[in-house]
Each structure stands twice: as C-alpha cells, then as structure tokens.
Enzyme design. Structure first.
Site: not given
Ligand SMILES: Cc1cc2nc3c(=O)[nH]c(=O)nc-3n(C[C@H](O)[C@H](O)[C@H](O)COP(=O)(O)OP(=O)(O)OC[C@H]3O[C@@H](n4cnc5c(N)ncnc54)[C@H](O)[C@@H]3O)c2cc1C
Length: 313
Positions: A140, A143-144
């Site tokens: 992701c 997200c990261d």
C-alpha cells in the site's frame, strides 16, 4: 434492532464489508427503514481509503481523495440509521430463513445478508516476502510511501494498481524501478503515458522477483530475467507488490457458488446461489472492479434484499 432469546442481536439485514459496495447497500437498506448492521474489520471506505486521488468517480470533476470519498459515504449511510461495528466476520450460517453471522466477539442474526468483502492483494510467495513485511515490503503506497523518503525502491507489477501506486510513490522516493514479467504493460493507456515519461521511474522488463533479502530491513532484491535466465541481485530499500488481487471470500467457501478463483457468482439482481444472500462489489465475478460499479451493485443488492424480505413476510 431486536434481541432474541439467545442474546444475539437480530437485524433485517447484515452487510459484511464497509467499502463503497457495503456503504451504498447500507444507505439504501437503512433509508428503506430496514434495521441494518454493517460489519467492517478495518477502515470504512475499504480500498478507497488507500487511494490517493479518485479521478473517475462521477460528481467530482476535479477528483476527490479516497479518504474524503470514504468519509462522505460513511456519513451518508449512518445518517439514515445504519449501525456499524468494527469486527471481522469469521463464520456464517447462510442456509434457511434465519442467517447467523459470527465475529470474534458476537453473533448477529438476520433475514438477509449482503456480502461486500472486496479483494486483497495477492502475495508473491517468494522467500523474504513475509519476513520483511512492514520492514520494507509493502502492499500500500498511500499507507507506507512516506517511510521511503529519498530511497531507491522496486515496484512489482504492470497493471493499473502498480502504475498508479508507482506514480504516487515518486512524490517521496529518489527513484524507483518497476519490475514487470512481460515486455509490455497492461495498465490503462493514461497511466502508461504518465509512468513512461516520469523521470523518476525506470523499468526492468521480462523480469520476476525470486527473493527479497536484508537484515533488519530490506537491502536487496534477487531478480531473474525470464527470457535470458540471467539472475541479478539489485540494491533496494523497499519493495512494493502489486501483482493482482484475490477475493476475500475464504470464510464462505462451500456455502455458496463461487468461480474457480473464489469470486462469488451472482445474477444481475446480485442474488447468490443461496436464498436471502446477496453479494456486491469486487468480491463478485464481474468484468469491471471500480468504485462506480461497486456502488451500483450495492444499490441493486440492497433493493433485492428489501424485496426478498417484503415477499417473505
Ligand atoms: C491502489 C488502488 C487504487 C484504486 N483506484 C481506483 C480509482 O481511481 N477509481 C475507481 O473507481 N476504483 C479504484 N480502485 C478500485 C476500487 O477501490 C474498488 O473497486 C472498490 O473499493 C471496491 O469496493 P468494494 O466495496 O467491493 O470492496 P472494498 O473496497 O475492497 O471493501 C471491502 C471491505 O470489506 C472488509 N472486509 C473484508 N472481509 C471482511 C470480513 N470477513 N469481515 C469484516 N469486514 C471484511 C474489508 O476490510 C474492506 O474494507 C482502486 C483500488 C486500488 C487497490
């Protein structure tokens, strides 16, 4: 909502999964005055929450962030009385008139079930992938991505997800290499044009990842050229995997008709092979998996569930 003798809560409709399909189904059933519970194991909005910018959902000519669209859909469904709990469904009893849905904390009974569990990223299945998950291996970008500021990373895949995520990651990284097993991309043309002209993106064609190596974190990726057989170890501080999706229907195996990949088979009214059980969105067998189609399915499934309950009474 009613309590029944067993102490389980009873609803007209239980919706499993709170992505765009589930939130739309919840909006429709609660607005139709059916008592509705939506069960979501993670974030309301589903895959939309991991999408930076949605450009192809009608009504937002300048685009809308996945986070904002998720919040708006959640707010709208709850406005009409839909209840929601943050739990994971682990088992379901779907046969018969009264359905039973089990989470780790509770059992819910209902007349109709709408399954909207979507998909999850397929794992590559190479040595090091699980070991370095969260230590450089990610699925992701939203997200990261920020953890990889000024790093050199690898992105695996050649479809829409791989390219949109790679383009998003260029905001953070020094450079990235897309590893693709073929010599041509299968992503939508507009994403191909953007990726192929982005100075931070390089391509490694006809190549597959064989292993991910490191110590505390990822340090390198072993790659094989499928045409020449040549094996190389390339330095990388992160690896993002986008090699396809699989339906999140494992807990329903054997309970209703699925295709050989686990996608739920429905008719055009979103009815499954089991009476009173409907399915909507990406977890179903269909041509196009997008927010617009998930929303359309969610509305159809909700209306079909309402009709089923009306006719039963
Ligand atoms: C990186 C990326 C970018 C995308 N960009 C776009 C785009 O620009 N435009 C577009 O239209 N589409 C885009 N898509 C596709 C779009 O997000 C999906 O088609 C859409 O979200 C599908 O909706 P859904 O409700 O069917 O499933 P999902 O959004 O996958 O939601 C399913 C939900 O069910 C929950 N769930 C699953 N199993 C259980 C369980 N057992 N118990 C409880 N809850 C459970 C999950 O946690 C999840 O929240 C993108 C997808 C990705 C991955």
């Amino acid at each position: 909502m009613k309590m029944v003798n067993s102490g389980s809560k009873q609803y007209d409709v239980v919706i499993i999964g709170g992505g765009p399909a589930g939130l739309t189904a919840g909006l429709y059933t609660s607005r139709a005055r059916l008592t509705t519970l939506l069960i979501e194991s993670a974030l309301y909005g589903g895959q939309m929450t991991t999408t930076e910018m949605v450009e192809n959902y009608p009504g937002f000519p300048e685009g809308i962030t996945g986070g904002d669209l998720s919040r708006l859909m959640e707010e709208q469904a709850k406005r009409f009385g839909m209840e929601a709990v943050n739990e994971e469904v682990i088992e379901a009893k779907l046969a018969g008139e009264r359905k039973s849905i089990q989470t780790s904390g509770a059992t819910y009974l209902c007349d109709a079930v709408i399954i909207c569990t979507g998909t999850e990223y397929r794992k590559l299945g190479v040595p090091g992938e699980l070991e370095f998950r969260g230590k450089g291996v990610s699925y992701c970008a939203t997200c990261d991505g920020a953890f990889f500021k000024d790093n050199e990373i690898m992105v695996v895949g050649g479809g829409d997800s791989a390219l949109t995520e790679a383009l998003f990651l260029t905001k953070f990284v020094k450079g990235l290499t897309i590893i693709h097993r073929r010599d041509a991309l299968r992503a939508t043309k507009i994403y191909q044009e953007r990726a192929l002209t982005n100075p931070k993106i390089k391509f490694l064609w006809n190549s597959v990842v064989q292993a991910i190596k490191g110590d505390q974190i990822v340090r390198s990726v072993v790659v094989k050229n499928v045409k020449t057989g040549e094996i190389k170890e390339l330095t990388a501080e992160g690896v993002f995997m986008f090699v396809g999706l699989e339906p999140r229907t494992h807990f329903l195996k054997g309970l209703l008709q699925m295709d050989d990949r686990g996608y739920i088979v429905t008719n055009e009214d979103c009815e499954t092979s089991v009476k009173g059980v409907f399915a909507a969105g990406d977890c179903t067998k269909k041509l196009l998996r997008q927010i617009a189609t998930a929303v359309g399915d969610g509305a159809t499934a909700a209306f079909a569930a309402e009709k089923y309950i009306d006719e039963k009474e």
